[in-house]
Design a protein around this motif. Structure first.
Motif, PDB file in Angstrom:
ATOM      1  N   THR A 153     -21.313   5.557  -6.964  1.00  0.00           N
ATOM      2  CA  THR A 153     -20.746   4.840  -7.786  1.00  0.00           C
ATOM      3  C   THR A 153     -19.421   5.211  -8.136  1.00  0.00           C
ATOM      4  OG1 THR A 153     -22.736   3.837  -8.727  1.00  0.00           O
ATOM      5  CG2 THR A 153     -20.728   3.294  -9.892  1.00  0.00           C
ATOM      6  N   ILE A 154     -18.228   4.874  -7.726  1.00  0.00           N
ATOM      7  CA  ILE A 154     -16.981   5.248  -7.813  1.00  0.00           C
ATOM      8  C   ILE A 154     -16.411   4.510  -9.210  1.00  0.00           C
ATOM      9  CG2 ILE A 154     -14.671   5.804  -7.273  1.00  0.00           C
ATOM     10  CD1 ILE A 154     -15.911   5.826  -4.424  1.00  0.00           C
ATOM     11  N   THR A 155     -16.157   5.377 -10.301  1.00  0.00           N
ATOM     12  CA  THR A 155     -15.801   4.756 -11.356  1.00  0.00           C
ATOM     13  C   THR A 155     -14.250   5.026 -11.613  1.00  0.00           C
ATOM     14  OG1 THR A 155     -17.611   4.963 -12.489  1.00  0.00           O
ATOM     15  CG2 THR A 155     -15.933   4.533 -13.971  1.00  0.00           C
ATOM     16  N   VAL A 156     -13.357   4.191 -11.721  1.00  0.00           N
ATOM     17  CA  VAL A 156     -11.846   4.311 -11.972  1.00  0.00           C
ATOM     18  C   VAL A 156     -11.756   4.847 -13.280  1.00  0.00           C
ATOM     19  CG1 VAL A 156      -9.798   3.442 -11.612  1.00  0.00           C
ATOM     20  CG2 VAL A 156     -11.356   2.801  -9.881  1.00  0.00           C
ATOM     21  N   THR A 157     -11.094   5.919 -13.464  1.00  0.00           N
ATOM     22  CA  THR A 157     -10.916   6.294 -14.872  1.00  0.00           C
ATOM     23  C   THR A 157      -9.488   5.993 -15.482  1.00  0.00           C
ATOM     24  OG1 THR A 157     -10.607   8.505 -13.903  1.00  0.00           O
ATOM     25  CG2 THR A 157     -12.573   7.924 -14.926  1.00  0.00           C
ATOM     26  N   ARG A 158      -8.311   6.103 -14.245  1.00  0.00           N
ATOM     27  CA  ARG A 158      -6.875   5.753 -14.612  1.00  0.00           C
ATOM     28  C   ARG A 158      -6.162   5.130 -13.574  1.00  0.00           C
ATOM     29  NH1 ARG A 158      -4.238  11.739 -15.742  1.00  0.00           N
ATOM     30  NH2 ARG A 158      -6.308  12.731 -15.198  1.00  0.00           N
ATOM     31  N   LEU A 159      -5.371   4.467 -13.722  1.00  0.00           N
ATOM     32  CA  LEU A 159      -4.607   3.965 -12.592  1.00  0.00           C
ATOM     33  C   LEU A 159      -3.078   4.916 -12.793  1.00  0.00           C
ATOM     34  CD1 LEU A 159      -4.675   0.405 -13.741  1.00  0.00           C
ATOM     35  CD2 LEU A 159      -5.995   1.545 -11.866  1.00  0.00           C
ATOM     36  N   VAL A 160      -2.472   5.429 -11.584  1.00  0.00           N
ATOM     37  CA  VAL A 160      -1.367   6.003 -11.578  1.00  0.00           C
ATOM     38  C   VAL A 160      -0.173   5.047 -10.694  1.00  0.00           C
ATOM     39  CG1 VAL A 160       0.043   8.148 -10.987  1.00  0.00           C
ATOM     40  CG2 VAL A 160      -2.524   8.173 -11.715  1.00  0.00           C
ATOM     41  N   ALA A 161       0.780   4.752 -11.646  1.00  0.00           N
ATOM     42  CA  ALA A 161       1.762   4.130 -10.743  1.00  0.00           C
ATOM     43  C   ALA A 161       2.575   4.933 -10.166  1.00  0.00           C
ATOM     44  CB  ALA A 161       2.900   3.645 -11.958  1.00  0.00           C
ATOM     45  N   ALA A 162       2.890   4.183  -8.762  1.00  0.00           N
ATOM     46  CA  ALA A 162       3.664   4.870  -7.631  1.00  0.00           C
ATOM     47  C   ALA A 162       4.490   3.832  -7.044  1.00  0.00           C
ATOM     48  CB  ALA A 162       2.702   5.628  -6.607  1.00  0.00           C
ATOM     49  N   LYS A 163       5.559   4.537  -6.558  1.00  0.00           N
ATOM     50  CA  LYS A 163       6.605   3.620  -6.159  1.00  0.00           C
ATOM     51  C   LYS A 163       6.325   3.096  -4.637  1.00  0.00           C
ATOM     52  CE  LYS A 163      10.994   5.375  -5.745  1.00  0.00           C
ATOM     53  NZ  LYS A 163      12.069   6.074  -6.402  1.00  0.00           N
ATOM     54  N   ASN A 164       6.566   1.919  -4.350  1.00  0.00           N
ATOM     55  CA  ASN A 164       6.400   1.840  -2.595  1.00  0.00           C
ATOM     56  C   ASN A 164       7.804   2.227  -2.108  1.00  0.00           C
ATOM     57  OD1 ASN A 164       6.133   0.901  -0.298  1.00  0.00           O
ATOM     58  ND2 ASN A 164       5.746  -1.136  -0.632  1.00  0.00           N
ATOM     59  N   LEU A 165       7.774   3.296  -1.339  1.00  0.00           N
ATOM     60  CA  LEU A 165       9.019   3.685  -0.545  1.00  0.00           C
ATOM     61  C   LEU A 165       9.346   2.836   0.381  1.00  0.00           C
ATOM     62  CD1 LEU A 165       8.167   7.572  -0.122  1.00  0.00           C
ATOM     63  CD2 LEU A 165       9.288   6.391  -2.041  1.00  0.00           C
ATOM     64  N   LEU A 166       8.481   2.042   0.905  1.00  0.00           N
ATOM     65  CA  LEU A 166       9.166   1.071   1.899  1.00  0.00           C
ATOM     66  C   LEU A 166       9.173  -0.374   1.267  1.00  0.00           C
ATOM     67  CD1 LEU A 166       6.980   2.400   5.036  1.00  0.00           C
ATOM     68  CD2 LEU A 166       9.237   2.973   4.230  1.00  0.00           C
ATOM     69  N   ALA A 167       9.417  -0.636   0.236  1.00  0.00           N
ATOM     70  CA  ALA A 167       9.420  -2.157  -0.407  1.00  0.00           C
ATOM     71  C   ALA A 167      10.646  -2.676   0.137  1.00  0.00           C
ATOM     72  CB  ALA A 167       9.720  -2.173  -1.941  1.00  0.00           C
ATOM     73  N   GLY A 168      10.575  -3.683   0.728  1.00  0.00           N
ATOM     74  CA  GLY A 168      11.547  -4.504   1.412  1.00  0.00           C
ATOM     75  C   GLY A 168      11.895  -4.209   3.050  1.00  0.00           C
ATOM     76  N   ASP A 169      10.793  -3.498   3.381  1.00  0.00           N
ATOM     77  CA  ASP A 169      10.914  -3.061   4.944  1.00  0.00           C
ATOM     78  C   ASP A 169      10.128  -4.260   5.700  1.00  0.00           C
ATOM     79  OD1 ASP A 169      12.389  -0.965   4.115  1.00  0.00           O
ATOM     80  OD2 ASP A 169      11.639   0.408   5.624  1.00  0.00           O
ATOM     81  N   GLY A 170       9.691  -5.185   5.107  1.00  0.00           N
ATOM     82  CA  GLY A 170       9.205  -6.045   6.030  1.00  0.00           C
ATOM     83  C   GLY A 170       7.611  -6.200   5.489  1.00  0.00           C
ATOM     84  N   PRO A 171       6.920  -7.164   6.121  1.00  0.00           N
ATOM     85  CA  PRO A 171       5.425  -7.351   5.876  1.00  0.00           C
ATOM     86  C   PRO A 171       4.556  -6.138   6.017  1.00  0.00           C
ATOM     87  CG  PRO A 171       5.934  -8.772   7.703  1.00  0.00           C
ATOM     88  CD  PRO A 171       7.185  -8.095   7.335  1.00  0.00           C
ATOM     89  N   ASP A 172       3.769  -6.121   5.166  1.00  0.00           N
ATOM     90  CA  ASP A 172       2.727  -4.713   5.118  1.00  0.00           C
ATOM     91  C   ASP A 172       3.190  -3.531   5.326  1.00  0.00           C
ATOM     92  OD1 ASP A 172       0.352  -4.302   4.063  1.00  0.00           O
ATOM     93  OD2 ASP A 172      -0.570  -4.299   6.060  1.00  0.00           O
ATOM     94  N   ARG A 173       4.439  -3.263   4.860  1.00  0.00           N
ATOM     95  CA  ARG A 173       5.022  -1.893   4.713  1.00  0.00           C
ATOM     96  C   ARG A 173       4.704  -1.260   3.251  1.00  0.00           C
ATOM     97  NH1 ARG A 173       4.519  -2.709   9.256  1.00  0.00           N
ATOM     98  NH2 ARG A 173       5.822  -2.763  11.092  1.00  0.00           N
ATOM     99  N   PHE A 174       3.967  -0.289   3.341  1.00  0.00           N
ATOM    100  CA  PHE A 174       4.207   0.412   1.946  1.00  0.00           C
ATOM    101  C   PHE A 174       3.788   1.821   2.363  1.00  0.00           C
ATOM    102  CE2 PHE A 174       0.032   1.811   0.412  1.00  0.00           C
ATOM    103  CZ  PHE A 174      -0.861   1.354   1.405  1.00  0.00           C
TER     104      PHE A 174
END
Ligand SMILES: [Zn+2]
Length: 158
Positions: free
Chosen positions: A37-58
C-alpha cells in the motif's frame, strides 16, 4: 500489485496543476511510504522541461528528482512515482511513456485533461499504472482516495 493512496486534497492539487499547465503537460513527483500500500505523503512540484514540444512530451526537471532523493535518504519516505497530464483527455500510458519507462517500481499517475467550455483545461480522469518497458506494456495500479494518510510530512494537508 500495489495500491496507491492519495488524499482528496492531493488529488485536487494535482488537478489544479494539470489544469494550469493545459494545453501543455504538467508533471510532478510523488513522495510516499509503503510497498504494497503506497501512501503518498507529499507532492513535489516539478517543471516540465519539454512543455510545448508536442503531444506527450514531458521530462521532469532532473535536478528536483536528485535533490529529493538526497533529502529523503535515511527517512521512511522515498520517491514512489510521478504524475503527468495528457491534454488529449486520456489517462492510459502512451507509446512515448512506455518507451521512457526505465524504473519498473515507479507508479505513473496519468491525469487526462480536456478543454472545458470556457476554453481552459478540465481534468476528466486519473489512472495509476506501472510500466514494463521490456514487455512494452502497462499494468493498472488501483488508485484509492483516503481522507487521512498516516504520515504527516511538511506541507501535508490536514
Ligand atoms: Zn504520457
Amino acid at each position: 500489485m500495489p495500491v496507491i493512496v492519495l488524499t482528496p486534497a492531493q488529488m485536487a492539487s494535482i488537478a489544479d496543476a494539470a489544469e494550469a499547465a493545459f494545453p501543455a503537460e504538467g508533471c510532478g513527483l510523488l513522495v510516499g511510504t509503503g510497498r504494497r500500500t503506497i501512501t503518498v505523503t507529499r507532492l513535489v512540484a516539478a517543471k516540465n522541461l519539454l512543455a510545448g514540444d508536442g503531444p506527450d512530451r514531458f521530462e521532469l526537471d532532473p535536478s528536483i528528482h536528485i535533490r529529493m532523493e538526497c533529502d529523503l535518504r535515511g527517512t521512511p519516505e522515498r520517491i514512489v512515482g510521478h504524475w503527468h497530464s495528457h491534454p488529449d483527455g486520456t489517462a492510459q500510458p502512451s507509446a512515448t511513456d512506455l518507451a521512457m519507462a526505465w524504473e519498473p517500481d515507479l507508479v505513473w499517475l496519468i491525469v487526462g485533461v480536456a478543454a472545458s467550455c470556457s476554453g481552459g483545461g478540465q481534468v476528466v480522469q486519473a489512472l495509476a499504472h506501472r510500466l514494463d518497458c521490456e514487455a512494452g506494456r502497462s499494468h493498472p495500479v488501483p488508485l484509492r482516495i483516503a481522507q487521512n494518510n498516516a504520515c504527516k510530512g511538511p506541507g501535508f494537508p490536514t
